[in-house]
Design an enzyme around this catalytic site. Sequence first.
Site, PDB file in Angstrom:
ATOM      1  N   THR A 280     -18.595 -44.624 -74.863  1.00 14.69           N
ATOM      2  CA  THR A 280     -19.126 -45.584 -75.833  1.00 14.69           C
ATOM      3  C   THR A 280     -19.990 -44.879 -76.876  1.00 14.69           C
ATOM      4  O   THR A 280     -20.156 -45.394 -77.980  1.00 14.69           O
ATOM      5  CB  THR A 280     -19.947 -46.695 -75.142  1.00 14.69           C
ATOM      6  OG1 THR A 280     -20.917 -46.113 -74.263  1.00 14.69           O
ATOM      7  CG2 THR A 280     -19.045 -47.632 -74.353  1.00 14.69           C
TER       8      THR A 280
ATOM      9  N   LYS B  83     -17.300 -33.308 -69.080  1.00 12.94           N
ATOM     10  CA  LYS B  83     -17.732 -33.610 -70.449  1.00 12.94           C
ATOM     11  C   LYS B  83     -17.837 -32.337 -71.300  1.00 12.94           C
ATOM     12  O   LYS B  83     -18.019 -32.405 -72.503  1.00 12.94           O
ATOM     13  CB  LYS B  83     -19.044 -34.373 -70.435  1.00 12.94           C
ATOM     14  CG  LYS B  83     -18.898 -35.778 -69.805  1.00 12.94           C
ATOM     15  CD  LYS B  83     -20.203 -36.530 -69.786  1.00 12.94           C
ATOM     16  CE  LYS B  83     -20.066 -37.887 -69.084  1.00 12.94           C
ATOM     17  NZ  LYS B  83     -19.324 -38.878 -69.895  1.00 12.94           N
TER      18      LYS B  83
ATOM     19  N   HIS C 110     -14.137 -47.731 -63.807  1.00  8.54           N
ATOM     20  CA  HIS C 110     -14.715 -46.895 -64.869  1.00  8.54           C
ATOM     21  C   HIS C 110     -14.426 -45.412 -64.703  1.00  8.54           C
ATOM     22  O   HIS C 110     -14.971 -44.607 -65.462  1.00  8.54           O
ATOM     23  CB  HIS C 110     -16.236 -47.081 -64.910  1.00  8.54           C
ATOM     24  CG  HIS C 110     -16.685 -48.364 -65.549  1.00  8.54           C
ATOM     25  ND1 HIS C 110     -16.769 -48.536 -66.906  1.00  8.54           N
ATOM     26  CD2 HIS C 110     -17.073 -49.543 -65.006  1.00  8.54           C
ATOM     27  CE1 HIS C 110     -17.195 -49.766 -67.178  1.00  8.54           C
ATOM     28  NE2 HIS C 110     -17.385 -50.390 -66.033  1.00  8.54           N
TER      29      HIS C 110
ATOM     30  N   LYS D 237     -20.568 -45.460 -81.052  1.00  3.28           N
ATOM     31  CA  LYS D 237     -21.873 -45.588 -81.714  1.00  3.28           C
ATOM     32  C   LYS D 237     -22.013 -44.577 -82.849  1.00  3.28           C
ATOM     33  O   LYS D 237     -22.504 -44.903 -83.934  1.00  3.28           O
ATOM     34  CB  LYS D 237     -22.992 -45.391 -80.690  1.00  3.28           C
ATOM     35  CG  LYS D 237     -23.019 -46.447 -79.598  1.00  3.28           C
ATOM     36  CD  LYS D 237     -23.871 -46.013 -78.412  1.00  3.28           C
ATOM     37  CE  LYS D 237     -23.677 -46.930 -77.221  1.00  3.28           C
ATOM     38  NZ  LYS D 237     -24.275 -46.410 -75.987  1.00  3.28           N
TER      39      LYS D 237
ATOM     40  N   LYS E 263     -25.034 -36.595 -73.962  1.00  2.00           N
ATOM     41  CA  LYS E 263     -24.465 -37.437 -72.910  1.00  2.00           C
ATOM     42  C   LYS E 263     -24.815 -36.816 -71.570  1.00  2.00           C
ATOM     43  O   LYS E 263     -25.418 -35.732 -71.519  1.00  2.00           O
ATOM     44  CB  LYS E 263     -22.959 -37.601 -73.056  1.00  2.00           C
ATOM     45  CG  LYS E 263     -22.186 -36.283 -73.165  1.00  2.00           C
ATOM     46  CD  LYS E 263     -20.707 -36.532 -73.372  1.00  2.00           C
ATOM     47  CE  LYS E 263     -20.413 -37.003 -74.773  1.00  2.00           C
ATOM     48  NZ  LYS E 263     -19.818 -38.324 -74.864  1.00  2.00           N
ATOM     49  N   ARG E 264     -24.463 -37.506 -70.500  1.00  2.00           N
ATOM     50  CA  ARG E 264     -24.701 -36.985 -69.159  1.00  2.00           C
ATOM     51  C   ARG E 264     -24.085 -35.598 -69.026  1.00  2.00           C
ATOM     52  O   ARG E 264     -22.981 -35.347 -69.509  1.00  2.00           O
ATOM     53  CB  ARG E 264     -24.100 -37.953 -68.138  1.00  2.00           C
ATOM     54  CG  ARG E 264     -24.276 -37.590 -66.697  1.00  2.00           C
ATOM     55  CD  ARG E 264     -23.981 -38.801 -65.813  1.00  2.00           C
ATOM     56  NE  ARG E 264     -22.699 -39.428 -66.140  1.00  2.00           N
ATOM     57  CZ  ARG E 264     -21.550 -39.154 -65.507  1.00  2.00           C
ATOM     58  NH1 ARG E 264     -21.530 -38.261 -64.531  1.00  2.00           N
ATOM     59  NH2 ARG E 264     -20.438 -39.782 -65.845  1.00  2.00           N
TER      60      ARG E 264
END
Length: 819
Positions: free
Chosen positions: A662, A560, A362, A666, A554-555
Amino acid sequence: MALDSIPDQSAVEIFKHAVLTRLRYAVGKDPADAFDHDWFEAVALATSKYQVDNWEETTRAIDRSARKHVYYLSLEFLIGRLLIDNLSNLGLLEVARQALSELGVDLERIRLLEPDAALGNGGLGRLAACFMESMATLDIPAHGYGIRYEHGLFKQVIGDGWQQEHTETWLDFGNPWEFERPESAYSVGFGGSVYSEPDANGVERQRWEPVERVRAVAYDMPVVGWRTASVNTLRLWRARAEETLKLDRFNAGDHLGAVADTVRAESISRVLYPADSTEAGQELRLRQEYFFVAASLQDLMQRHLGKGEDVYGLPERVAIQLNDTHPAIAVAELMRLLLDERGLDWSDAWELTVATLSYTNHTLLPEALESWPVGLMERLLPRHMQIIYLINAFHIDALRAKDIHDFALLRSVSLIEEDHGRRVRMGNLAFLGSHSVNGVSALHTELMRETVFRDLHRLYPNRISNKTNGVTFRRWLFQTNPELTELLVDTLGDDVLDNPESRLRDLAAHAEKSAVRQRFAQQRRNAKQRLAVLIEERLGLRVDPDALFDVHVKRIHEYKRQLLNLLHTVALYQDIRNDPTTERVPRVKIFAGKAAPSYVLAKLIIKLANDISRTVNADPTVRGLLKVVFIPNYNVSLAESIIPAADLSEQISTAGLEASGTSNMKFALNGALTIGTLDGANVEMCERIGPENMFIFGLKAQQVEARKRAGELAMHNEIAESPRLQEALMAVSSGVFSPDDPQRYTALIDSLRHDDRFMVCPDFDAYWDAQERVEQLWRKPSRWWKASMLNTARVGWFSSDRTIREYAQDIWQVPVGGE
């Protein structure tokens, strides 16, 4: 049937009776005296009755058919709330709603009392939950294995803009969905010594004598497939001491010492992801990983052999999937069971192990590919360290036998890293011990072959494959967004609920219809209104539901690039103040996410988001054109409120670093337009949705890697060539947003100037331009809502059902749907 169909009254009466029975005899309350939580528990227990009936039927059918069984090992299962999920998949949602209404109880009110089972950190854990639901929906016999953490991921509280971690107590009122299985308990050993002794045939065998033993007790949760296709099992392990109280020490007055072993044992399942910045933290993490792997392998072996199966038939009846490197110790543990417990010789044990195990990677981040100090492994798992040494030796010997003597290559593929202290490379162990290794997006898989597993891929060129992630539409569309689902049913027919992967495509034909677009836009505004209420209730901040909702949830992590979004926010704020003649689209910037407790820089980014929010929202010169919101304690339930309300989905990670994502799927499923880099599954989304319906920008993965190889991480030229970026950096570093501590962000901004590893500065102007394209399209509602509808129409391929079908066919060799 449509979601709003009228339920059969006899079914309503049966459900009502089930709720009242459990309220009285399980909860111990009369309806007149029951509180909302009493009603929630009664409804959950009534629902569980339907689950169990189907669960038993599924188990009997699997036993009769002797079908191959999938075992999914994951340190995380981010399952969230389950009441609506279970009612919906059982086909009881409207029955329950009507039954409770007749009892004077509001289902929507009591469902909010269910705690979020935050047994995961983010996408990896949520993916595991989606996969379990899809395996049940596709009638694939499966068990999920993990840990029943007493405290899940921490509860995030924001104090003066800083993240504070509080204990998450999701089990305070028990868990109505679980069943303790004290009869399914296994002993898990740690430490001790390894001895050699002959077996009954005179063959020398190794015998491990652990110095410590912990008991793993099973707790089962049924996982219901859509339309109750089948009901599989999520089995979570709780750690218990072999002896809970040393009575002699207690009676001698050593009251703390008498329970010390209990505390040490039960700490294994106490907290998800304890900080591993200390030696004690590292040891606990390794204990957690081995604990759940050892219990799970003992359990599945007992199930396999208990059916009269031969151990040599393991690969034909069992498929074990390792979800990332956390369960990689399964390679050594399965070898130990086959060698030491079953008496197999090495070659047979290795052949069975490789044929049974498969591994999903991952991450491409080196720090996330776990490795453990050899000394820790030798002390905690001495027999496993022996086995790992032998695997490594036989592997290297086999390469030399093939005339491969390149020293650099041999060091690269070794299980033992020598460069920074001797450590066991768990990624390499999982790779060698599995017959299949997969990435989770096309780009990620290709980069795996080129980077982290480059040399292993050269040696085993057919082992790596791609299985692009997906999400379950039952949770992330039907339940999360019932209003959009009703629109889809009315427009496309009831069968969109059962075949969304194919039927959603037909929505594209309706994107030119003004009435459908208007209804699509209205359901979004309704969701935005609900989110606006939530924001006001939690933060006391009013936001305009007619503004563009720009969402980045998100985290919190440097790759990110929440920081890139925040710099755009600062630049936009300055632009609004400096040039009031420029027409601007009203925008609400919404952030949410947790930082790892020891990740200092990520926590500083959260503080910056809150400092910017405080400054911008209090400035009257902004004139309502910009609001900045950081919503604390992001979890599955909060995501279910945010995702239907998003107009713009921020997927802006540094290209080449996000394995898949993911949340991008969504958001697109619910019609949000993506602004993002060509990273992870964004690449495949762009191919299927169309670049004209997304906002793609920035460096590509190959360009990022080239700059890193060239050492081009100082960004003085990029900053000098971008006045807007320069002004934004200056505002942050000079204390405009932190007047109480003007130097708070100086080091953060200096790191961008001198060592911008995540390419924030090179991508800034391209990101600004992409955001300008967002505003241009937003001003053309017919085009915006057409693009929004096409996102929903064309994202059907990103279903976790499709992903699981690919795993079943290509990796597990398991029939789908009882074929």
